[in-house]
Every structure is written in C-alpha cells, then in structure tokens.
Enzyme design. Structure first.
Site, short mmCIF file in Angstrom:
data_model
loop_
_atom_site.label_atom_id
_atom_site.label_comp_id
_atom_site.label_asym_id
_atom_site.label_seq_id
_atom_site.Cartn_x
_atom_site.Cartn_y
_atom_site.Cartn_z
N GLY A 160 0.79 -1.21 0.00
CA GLY A 160 0.00 0.00 0.00
C GLY A 160 0.83 1.27 0.00
N ASP A 200 1.50 -4.87 12.74
CA ASP A 200 1.16 -5.61 11.52
C ASP A 200 2.02 -6.86 11.39
OD1 ASP A 200 -0.33 -6.11 9.27
OD2 ASP A 200 0.86 -4.85 7.94
#
Length: 674
Positions: free
Chosen positions: A354, A470
């Site tokens: 991303g 994450d």
C-alpha cells in the site's frame, strides 16, 4: 490562482525559502594519512600529528623516550568555523544549529602502565590551545582560565585519571568552560573501559538537536551498532555558551602518567544556518519598480505552473529530517539507485504494498552490494509529522532480527528508502509460494525464535516502547542463513510515558486474521495485540495454513487447532508436508504457545519475555483450557503501563474495514514499508 499581488508575495516567500535553504555540511574521514585529509583541512597544534593511520592528539610511539610523552597537550581542529546560532537563542525566533558526529577512538596504555590523563571532543571559539593545558586540563583550559565564561567551550571528555571532583578514573563528562564536568557518568556500569590493558577501539556518537536543545552521547566497541540508550542525555542550549562561529575538533593531554590518544576515523554533519548576505537579494528585488514586479509576476506564473503541472519539488521538512537522522543511514544519489535497479526495472520488482514498490538493487561501485530499494511518491506520504516520527523510530532500531535501514534518497518529490536485501525473501513465500523445498522444521523453529526475540526487543528492550501493529508472515524476511528479520514498520508507533496503546489514525491497521478481537472495539493496538499477531504467525508456521483458512468445518485455523488440543490430537495440526519430520516436544510447545497468544482476552496472553523463555524451553507453556474462552466486551482496560486513551478515534471499526486484504503475498509485498 488568486490575485497577481498575492501570487507575487507567495512566489517571493517560496523563492526566499529555496534560495536560503542549504544542504548540511558533511565530511567523513574513514582513515587518516599524511595526504588525507588535505593539509589545509585540519589545524594541528603542539605535538599532534597524523601517524599510523590515525590522528595522534598527543605524541605517538615514534619517540622511545617516555619523558617526551609526559605533560603534553594537543588539539586537532577542523579549520572551517560553523555558524551555530542566530537571533535570540532564548526565544522561538532564535535558531540553533543541529549536528551529528561519530568518531573512532583508541586510548592506549604505553607498556601497560596506568593511563593518563584524558581525551575530549571539543567545540571551541578558535584554533588555539591554551598554554600549560596538560595534565588534568585535557588541552581545554589551564589553571588561570578554567571555569571562565569567556572560554566559550563545550567538550565531551573521556577521562582516565580521577581528580577530587571526579567519580572515578573511567568516566565520560559534559564539560562547559571547565574541566569540572556539568554532567559526569561512570563508564564501568556501561561495561566500557576507556583504556583497557589490551587496547580496544571504540566508536562514539554525539547527536545535538538544536530545536529540542538536547545532546546525546553513545559509546560502543568498534563494529557494534549504536546502543539504544545514550551514556549522556542532557538538555543543552549551546547558544548560551559558544561563540556564534565555532570550531569542531579534538583535544587530549598527558601528565606524569601517559597514554596515546588516537582518533581512527571521524564524520561530522552540521546544519548550515543562512548568512546575512544570503538575504540581500530580497532588498534588491523589492526596489526594482514596476518592471521588476512584472518580471516577478511572469516568473511566479511559471513557478505556479511548475509546482502544479511540472515535476514535484523536494519537501524541505522531509529533507531536513532525513539529513538529521542519527546513527548511520546515508544519503544515496538518485543516479546510483536508478542504476542499481536498472531504472527500476519491473524484472527486479520484489513486491508491492500500500505504500509503494520494492526493487532489488546492486551497487556496482560497492563490491556489488545487494540492497532493497523502497520507492514511493510524494502522494504516498500522508501525514508528514507521523511519517517523520516513524522514520526516526525505524532508523534507531538495532537488532539482529530486524530489517536494517541502510539509507535514503529524496529527489524531485520521490522518496527512496534503502534496506538490507534479504536473499531468501519472505516467510510467507516459503510457506505458501512455489518453492522447490519445503521449509524444514528446524528452520521453522529458528524463525519463530527470532521473531519472538525481535518483539521482545521492540516491547521491552528498545528505549521506547514500539508496537509493530502488523505482524504477519509476509513481513518476516529471511536472510541468507534463514534467520528471521522482522520488517515493515509502516504502521509502527513508539509509545511514550510507559503506555502501550496508541492513538490510531484512520482506523485499525493490520491484516485480517492477525488482528486481536479487542482491536475491533477499541480502535487501538497494544503490545497485547502484537502478541496476538505473533500467535497467528506461530500457528501459521506450524500448521502451514493461513490464519483465515476455513478447515474441517471451522472458520479459522486457531479454532481448528483448539479442537485438536481438546481431543489430544495436536500433532495432526503440524504441516503434513513435513511428512512427520518434526520434533514432537517442540511442536507441542509451539502449538500451546500459539494458542496462549491467541487467547481472546488480552490480559491472559503471555508477555514477550515469557514467550522467549517458552521457546527456549526454560519454562513450560501456560495452561490452555480445552475450550477456547469466549471474547467478552466490554473488558477491563489494561492498567499501569498497558493503556492509553485513543484521542483521535474512539469509534468502533466500521464495516468497511472488512475490505482489508487477506492477500496471498509472495514476498516483499508490504515489507520495507514506512
């Protein structure tokens, strides 16, 4: 676009910013000899010299007479002065320059006798050295000048002789206009002996933040990374003490006791403050009359078009922050990185996430050093304050199981970050990609152990508490020896004030299957939610199944494994591709650990220190109930060092969050992300 007058003013301000902006001054002397650096670069006083590849701040070993080395002092100073402050240094209108320096130093005992006296990094008002500054005065002051405010001197001393005002004969001090340190720290507690019987080389890092007015000093054996905690960390307004233009260098002394004071290498970066004559163009421009105004208007229109339609310009805030990063990251030229990646060839693409694209690169000029280059455009950098804060976190992380930031480049609005290249790609790729060989059990166990060590470092050993936020297999890279390297700190946050959750921005980060259930209600991540993500990775590695896989009628892997545990069939959870080739004791340990970390109640999950001990076998896994406990909401917020109110977004996660990717990464997808 606005009125012409406004546009001209905007253009003038922009032009002023661009014209007066200067790159920080840098030099880096990796070694020294009689021709390098140039003779007119450094000023040598007294008996200083270049010898044996080093700066000898007091006489070296070339003279066999011991008395020749006694009662000596010397200075080696960079001959160019730097403007270190401007304006009122007591107000926000004043400006103080930041600087970073590091140097290699060797303090050598001659014939293994007791060392004396000391060595110092100095910022001095001129190139001279005071007379009779030998002995305890370290080449800084003398008996008549010590303590005078007119000395305009700041030094970081490494002292090997105890005076009545010293704690011992092995300490570091911050000295201002005097040999009596304003702050002194004994180095014995740091495991450092300045002049050990067997000579050792040390690296010293000194970082000064002119905005925060804080100086930090670190010290470690040569070849070791910069420690996470500074030896000295003091508030210091250098504008109160130093001349506006001052010099950087080194000083040292001997007394009746002698030592060799050798500087092996030296690098220095100094923020350049604008000179008064840098602004004279503005006076000229303001008196050019109507024709000048028209010319500026034409230029302003062209500049406006360039800004909005042409190539992007560099962001000075990002450039300044990058160039003032502490430690060892270097600035790469765009040309070298473009050449290294063959103009960002798609064939060299390692992955895409991303935040940008990662390419493999080879630096031909540096013995074909392999690197990973993260490329993302200006539009990718949203929330520059957060970006720069996170980049500072990443830069200072030093652990053998973390991917290391090597350097950066910022060119025409494009930011490139350079990392160590991991030749074996991602753990995700080895578990689920097209690989010739199945990842062996020994390697899987070693990888989990490495990741646990990295998490413990982030949560407990780094000087700030860092939540990764994450954790997943695609963010775990493998080096040439299949050692785990945790990467992707694009979502990481440093937690202050001993609190462990963060005020999140823009919803809950992470990847479905790795996110703890409480995060859906709090909108916050904590160290406990990192542990949950680690548990998902553990089961993923043991079972060879992604966390969200539907299996045997269960909606996710953890529910299936919990059932096998209840029925005493846990070994059925082990990846069948291993063909039974695994250690049953280790497998049971990891499965139980994975379930413990996946506990729906955050407070019941083991701490990282305990996780490391469980994996090593020094403590048994915790008790796991036969049935998976239910998640209950609301739950009691963790207390003490485990909570922080979410001040940005206290709403539960919206349903749109379920669009988060459950990607099948083939490696490097979101890794190396900032």
């Amino acid at each position: 676009m606005g009125s012409p007058g406004k546009l001209v003013i905007i253009f003038l301000l922009l032009f002023l910013t661009i014209t007066t902006a200067k790159k920080p001054f840098k030099f880096d002397y990796e070694s020294f000899n009689k021709t390098y650096p140039a003779p007119d670069t450094l000023q040598f006083t007294e008996d200083t010299a270049v010898s044996q590849g080093a700066l000898q701040i007091t006489p070296d070993t070339s003279n066999s007479l011991e008395t020749y080395r006694q009662n000596k002092s010397g200075r080696v100073v960079f001959q160019t002065p730097f403007k270190l402050w401007e304006g009122n240094v007591n107000s926000t209108a004043g400006k103080i320059a930041s600087f970073n320096t590091s140097f290699g130093v060797n303090i050598y005992r001659v014939n293994n006798t007791s060392p004396g006296e000391g060595f110092a990094f100095i910022i001095a008002p001129d190139l001279n050295i005071p007379a009779q500054s030998y002995g305890q005065y370290l080449g800084l002051t003398n008996a008549s000048t010590d303590g005078n405010w007119t000395n305009h001197l700041i030094a970081i001393e490494l002292d090997t002789v105890r005076q009545e005002f010293d704690p011992d004969d092995n300490h570091m001090g911050l000295n201002i206009n005097s040999i009596k340190s304003n702050k002194v720290v004994s180095l014995a507690s740091q495991g450092i002996i300045i002049a050990p019987p067997k000579a050792l080389n040390y690296t010293v890092w000194i970082q000064y933040n002119g905005t925060q007015k804080v100086i930090k000093v670190y010290m470690a054996l040569q070849g070791k990374p910069m420690p996470k905690v500074p030896v000295l960390n003091e508030s210091l307004n250098i504008g109160w003490y130093l001349n506006q233009y001052s010099y950087f260098g080194f000083s040292a002394s001997t007394g009746n006791l002698i030592q060799l004071n050798c500087v092996l290498r030296w690098d220095l970066t100094v923020e350049i403050l604008p000179e008064d004559n840098d602004r004279t163009w503005l006076k000229i421009g303001l008196v050019t009359g109507t024709s000048g105004l028209a010319l500026l208007l034409v230029a302003a229109v062209g500049f406006y078009y360039f800004l909005h339609k042409g190539r992007p310009v560099n962001d000075p805030r990002i450039m300044g922050a990058l160039r003032s990063l502490p430690g060892t990251p270097r600035e790469f030229s765009f040309k070298d990185l473009r050449r290294a990646t063959n103009n960002f060839d798609e064939k060299l693409k390692l992955g895409q996430g991303g935040f940008g694209i990662v390419y493999k690169g080879v630096l031909a000029k540096e013995n074909n050093m392999e690197i990973a280059v993260k490329k993302f455009s200006r539009e990718n950098i949203q929330g520059k304050d957060d970006f720069l804060a996170e980049l500072t976190i990443i830069n200072r992380l030093r652990h053998k199981h973390l991917v290391r930031l090597v350097g950066w480049c910022h060119k025409n609005g494009m930011l490139l970050l350079v990392y160590d290249y991991m030749p074996n790609g991602s753990l995700d790729n080895h578990l689920f990609g097209k690989q010739d060989k199945i990842l062996s059990w020994d390697r899987r166990y070693k990888i989990i152990s490495g990741v646990a060590s990295a998490i413990n470092y982030l949560h407990n050993e780094y000087d700030q508490k860092v939540v990764h936020r994450d954790l997943k297999a695609s963010n775990i890279m493998l080096d040439s020896n299949y050692n785990a390297r945790l990467g992707d700190f694009g979502l990481a946050r440093a937690l202050e004030n001993e609190k462990t959750s963060y005020a999140d921005i823009g919803g809950i980060p992470g990847t479905l299957g790795y996110i703890a259930p409480e995060c859906f209600h709090t909108g916050k991540a904590t160290r406990e939610s990192d542990v949950y993500g680690f548990g998902a990775v553990v089961l993923e590695v043991v079972c060879g199944e992604r966390p969200w896989t539907k299996i045997a009628g269960f909606q996710c892997v953890v529910d299936w494994v919990w059932m096998l545990h209840r029925e005493n069939r846990i070994f059925e959870a082990v990846d069948e591709r291993l063909g039974g080739d695994f250690n049953t004791e280790e497998a049971e340990r990891l499965i139980l650990l994975g379930l413990a970390c996946s506990h729906p109640i955050s407070g019941e999950r083991p701490k990282p220190q305990t996780i490391v001990q469980i994996i090593s076998g020094s403590v048994p896994p915790p008790y796991i109930p036969p049935f998976k406990p239910a998640f209950v909401w609301p739950v009691m917020e963790p207390t003490g060092d485990s909570s922080m109110t979410n001040t940005h977004d206290t709403t539960p996660m919206s349903s749109s969050y379920y669009g988060v990717s459950q990607e099948s990464n083939t490696g490097y997808s979101d890794l190396y992300t900032v």
